[in-house]
Design an enzyme around this catalytic site. Structure first.
Site, PDB file in Angstrom:
ATOM      1  N   HIS A  39      25.226 -24.097  15.706  1.00  0.00           N
ATOM      2  CA  HIS A  39      25.684 -25.468  15.461  1.00  0.00           C
ATOM      3  C   HIS A  39      27.038 -25.743  16.103  1.00  0.00           C
ATOM      4  O   HIS A  39      27.566 -26.843  15.972  1.00  0.00           O
ATOM      5  CB  HIS A  39      25.757 -25.745  13.950  1.00  0.00           C
ATOM      6  CG  HIS A  39      24.424 -25.975  13.319  1.00  0.00           C
ATOM      7  ND1 HIS A  39      24.245 -26.195  11.965  1.00  0.00           N
ATOM      8  CD2 HIS A  39      23.181 -26.030  13.866  1.00  0.00           C
ATOM      9  CE1 HIS A  39      22.959 -26.362  11.712  1.00  0.00           C
ATOM     10  NE2 HIS A  39      22.296 -26.265  12.842  1.00  0.00           N
ATOM     11  N   THR A  40      27.586 -24.764  16.777  1.00  0.00           N
ATOM     12  CA  THR A  40      28.779 -25.018  17.582  1.00  0.00           C
ATOM     13  C   THR A  40      28.421 -25.962  18.728  1.00  0.00           C
ATOM     14  O   THR A  40      29.309 -26.529  19.365  1.00  0.00           O
ATOM     15  CB  THR A  40      29.367 -23.709  18.139  1.00  0.00           C
ATOM     16  OG1 THR A  40      30.600 -24.001  18.812  1.00  0.00           O
ATOM     17  CG2 THR A  40      28.429 -23.042  19.119  1.00  0.00           C
ATOM     18  N   ASP A  97      30.501 -29.839  15.450  1.00  0.00           N
ATOM     19  CA  ASP A  97      31.833 -29.232  15.398  1.00  0.00           C
ATOM     20  C   ASP A  97      32.702 -29.900  16.467  1.00  0.00           C
ATOM     21  O   ASP A  97      32.212 -30.740  17.232  1.00  0.00           O
ATOM     22  CB  ASP A  97      31.752 -27.700  15.521  1.00  0.00           C
ATOM     23  CG  ASP A  97      31.855 -27.170  16.946  1.00  0.00           C
ATOM     24  OD1 ASP A  97      31.667 -27.957  17.901  1.00  0.00           O
ATOM     25  OD2 ASP A  97      32.124 -25.977  17.108  1.00  0.00           O
ATOM     26  N   HIS A 142      13.383 -23.983  16.142  1.00  0.00           N
ATOM     27  CA  HIS A 142      12.396 -24.674  15.314  1.00  0.00           C
ATOM     28  C   HIS A 142      10.989 -24.166  15.587  1.00  0.00           C
ATOM     29  O   HIS A 142      10.139 -24.183  14.698  1.00  0.00           O
ATOM     30  CB  HIS A 142      12.476 -26.186  15.552  1.00  0.00           C
ATOM     31  CG  HIS A 142      13.628 -26.834  14.840  1.00  0.00           C
ATOM     32  ND1 HIS A 142      13.640 -28.169  14.468  1.00  0.00           N
ATOM     33  CD2 HIS A 142      14.807 -26.321  14.420  1.00  0.00           C
ATOM     34  CE1 HIS A 142      14.788 -28.437  13.855  1.00  0.00           C
ATOM     35  NE2 HIS A 142      15.512 -27.331  13.818  1.00  0.00           N
ATOM     36  N   ASN A 191      12.035 -32.737  12.977  1.00  0.00           N
ATOM     37  CA  ASN A 191      11.829 -32.950  14.412  1.00  0.00           C
ATOM     38  C   ASN A 191      11.661 -34.406  14.832  1.00  0.00           C
ATOM     39  O   ASN A 191      12.054 -34.777  15.939  1.00  0.00           O
ATOM     40  CB  ASN A 191      10.591 -32.168  14.883  1.00  0.00           C
ATOM     41  CG  ASN A 191      10.783 -30.669  14.805  1.00  0.00           C
ATOM     42  OD1 ASN A 191      11.884 -30.161  14.984  1.00  0.00           O
ATOM     43  ND2 ASN A 191       9.704 -29.942  14.526  1.00  0.00           N
ATOM     44  N   ASP A 201       5.661 -19.315  19.174  1.00  0.00           N
ATOM     45  CA  ASP A 201       4.375 -19.474  19.856  1.00  0.00           C
ATOM     46  C   ASP A 201       4.224 -20.825  20.555  1.00  0.00           C
ATOM     47  O   ASP A 201       3.123 -21.206  20.951  1.00  0.00           O
ATOM     48  CB  ASP A 201       3.223 -19.301  18.858  1.00  0.00           C
ATOM     49  CG  ASP A 201       3.275 -20.335  17.724  1.00  0.00           C
ATOM     50  OD1 ASP A 201       4.203 -21.183  17.717  1.00  0.00           O
ATOM     51  OD2 ASP A 201       2.396 -20.304  16.841  1.00  0.00           O
ATOM     52  N   THR A 255      33.851 -29.096  19.290  1.00  0.00           N
ATOM     53  CA  THR A 255      33.547 -28.817  20.700  1.00  0.00           C
ATOM     54  C   THR A 255      32.039 -28.732  20.895  1.00  0.00           C
ATOM     55  O   THR A 255      31.495 -27.648  21.133  1.00  0.00           O
ATOM     56  CB  THR A 255      34.218 -27.501  21.150  1.00  0.00           C
ATOM     57  OG1 THR A 255      33.791 -26.439  20.272  1.00  0.00           O
ATOM     58  CG2 THR A 255      35.735 -27.607  21.085  1.00  0.00           C
ATOM     59  N   PRO A 257      14.663 -24.657   8.244  1.00  0.00           N
ATOM     60  CA  PRO A 257      15.785 -24.825   7.318  1.00  0.00           C
ATOM     61  C   PRO A 257      16.285 -26.272   7.295  1.00  0.00           C
ATOM     62  O   PRO A 257      16.452 -26.887   8.348  1.00  0.00           O
ATOM     63  CB  PRO A 257      16.856 -23.880   7.872  1.00  0.00           C
ATOM     64  CG  PRO A 257      16.085 -22.858   8.642  1.00  0.00           C
ATOM     65  CD  PRO A 257      14.912 -23.593   9.236  1.00  0.00           C
ATOM     66  N   ASP A 302      31.537 -21.742  21.264  1.00  0.00           N
ATOM     67  CA  ASP A 302      32.716 -21.006  20.799  1.00  0.00           C
ATOM     68  C   ASP A 302      32.585 -20.779  19.304  1.00  0.00           C
ATOM     69  O   ASP A 302      31.522 -20.990  18.727  1.00  0.00           O
ATOM     70  CB  ASP A 302      34.009 -21.753  21.157  1.00  0.00           C
ATOM     71  CG  ASP A 302      34.041 -23.182  20.600  1.00  0.00           C
ATOM     72  OD1 ASP A 302      33.345 -23.449  19.584  1.00  0.00           O
ATOM     73  OD2 ASP A 302      34.742 -24.029  21.164  1.00  0.00           O
ATOM     74  N   ARG A 334      17.742 -25.573  20.064  1.00  0.00           N
ATOM     75  CA  ARG A 334      17.131 -26.002  18.803  1.00  0.00           C
ATOM     76  C   ARG A 334      15.603 -25.957  18.875  1.00  0.00           C
ATOM     77  O   ARG A 334      14.936 -25.589  17.896  1.00  0.00           O
ATOM     78  CB  ARG A 334      17.607 -27.421  18.487  1.00  0.00           C
ATOM     79  CG  ARG A 334      17.191 -27.973  17.134  1.00  0.00           C
ATOM     80  CD  ARG A 334      17.970 -29.243  16.837  1.00  0.00           C
ATOM     81  NE  ARG A 334      17.619 -29.830  15.557  1.00  0.00           N
ATOM     82  CZ  ARG A 334      16.839 -30.903  15.425  1.00  0.00           C
ATOM     83  NH1 ARG A 334      16.338 -31.494  16.493  1.00  0.00           N
ATOM     84  NH2 ARG A 334      16.571 -31.391  14.225  1.00  0.00           N
ATOM     85  N   GLY A 387       5.803 -18.608  13.870  1.00  0.00           N
ATOM     86  CA  GLY A 387       6.358 -17.651  14.819  1.00  0.00           C
ATOM     87  C   GLY A 387       6.645 -18.313  16.155  1.00  0.00           C
ATOM     88  O   GLY A 387       6.395 -19.502  16.360  1.00  0.00           O
TER      89      GLY A 387
END
Length: 321
Positions: free
Chosen positions: A194-195, A239, A66, A94, A74, A241, A164, A246, A62, A72
């Protein structure tokens, strides 16, 4: 003779442009000669961190994501607040949420010691740590293009607008990714990250109490740990797991069990439904596209050549700036 001279000039310009483009391009072999032990060192520290706390893998992935969506890739996300730095750590997406900074600090300190000097950028450390986290949790591997340099600025305002949001609908998500040069396939594949990991109650409360396209049993289950009021930082797995890479994230969406509004938006009678279905029954297709999109995202507005710097401390800009 004149036409021959013109032809030679054209060839020279083409070669010059090609050389310039190549010199600024990222390469998986960037540190092979200057510090061949850098990447193995990053891998060892990431594996140890993930082994100690499985959730850390999602946190490091993540951080890289982010980072790339603001200015970009950086390492601007790593900068602490100062009189001149409006830290992205304090942005909505954050604050009290982004994690793994201590792991990055540890990597930076160890890598610089092994290399004998600050030669590996914090931005590259983020990119490699993200890859190694995915691998440590059973996901695909890939050669990470390297050679990024670190910014000497951060932008909390941009972080608030460009990362997002978990509350975005599909059109907003598509527009957001398009702004960063990413298409719908990138949107769905990268969302598959997001798995891994957990989410704060504040980011999915409205969906589990007021959502219309949500599995009722799933909503009831999530309400048990996310009250209508308070408990903003209580966690729930994104999710089933959360510590294994997966494709169950996509299977969940088919059952209307997406945790965020932005998750379920990917399967809501829209243009991305087909990709969600494909990834739900074809994990190889998901892994392949995930790798392609991670590499593509990792190339957003990178600083190379003499732009930016190689920070000595990932949390602050080198003092000569």
């Amino acid at each position: 003779m004149a036409s021959r001279s013109i032809f030679q000039v054209h060839v020279f310009l083409i070669l010059a442009l090609a050389t310039t483009a190549f010199s600024k391009a990222l390469s998986p072999y960037y540190y092979e000669k200057v510090c061949p032990k850098a990447l193995p060192t990053i891998k060892r520290i990431v594996e140890a961190a993930v082994s100690k706390e499985r959730r850390m893998g999602a946190s490091l992935l993540r951080l890289h994501n982010h980072d790339c969506f603001v200015q970009g890739c950086d390492a601007s996300v790593l900068l602490d607040a100062t009189s001149t730095i409006d830290s992205e750590k304090n942005a909505f997406s954050n604050i009290n949420s982004a994690r793994g900074f201590e792991v990055i600090d540890k990597i930076k300190k160890k890598v610089d010691k092994i290399c004998g000097r600050p030669v590996v950028s914090c931005a590259d450390i983020l990119a490699v740590a993200a890859r190694d986290s995915v691998v440590a949790l059973g996901g695909p591997t890939w050669k990470v293009p390297l050679g990024r340099r670190d910014s000497n600025t951060a932008n909390r305002t941009l972080a608030n607008s460009d990362i997002p949001s978990p509350f975005m609908d599909l059109p907003a998500l598509i527009d957001n990714f398009k702004k960063h040069g990413l298409g719908e396939r990138d949107l769905v594949a990268l969302s598959g990250g997001h798995t891994l990991g957990f989410a704060h109650c504040r980011n999915f409360r409205e969906r589990i109490y007021s959502g219309t396209n949500i599995n009722s049993d799933f909503a009831k289950k999530r309400r048990k740990t996310c009250p209508r009021k308070g408990g903003d930082t209580k966690l729930a797995p994104i999710d089933p797991t959360p510590a294994r890479f997966d494709n169950s994230y996509f299977s969940n969406l088919l059952k209307e069990k997406g945790l965020f509004v932005s998750d379920q938006a990917l399967f809501s009678n829209g243009s991305t439904d087909g990709l969600v279905k494909t990834y739900s029954y074809n994990p190889k297709a998901f892994s392949t596209d995930f790798v392609k999109s991670m590499i593509k995202m990792g190339n957003i507005k990178v600083l190379t050549g003499k732009r930016g710097q190689i920070r000595k401390n990932c949390r602050k800009v080198n003092s000569y700036y």
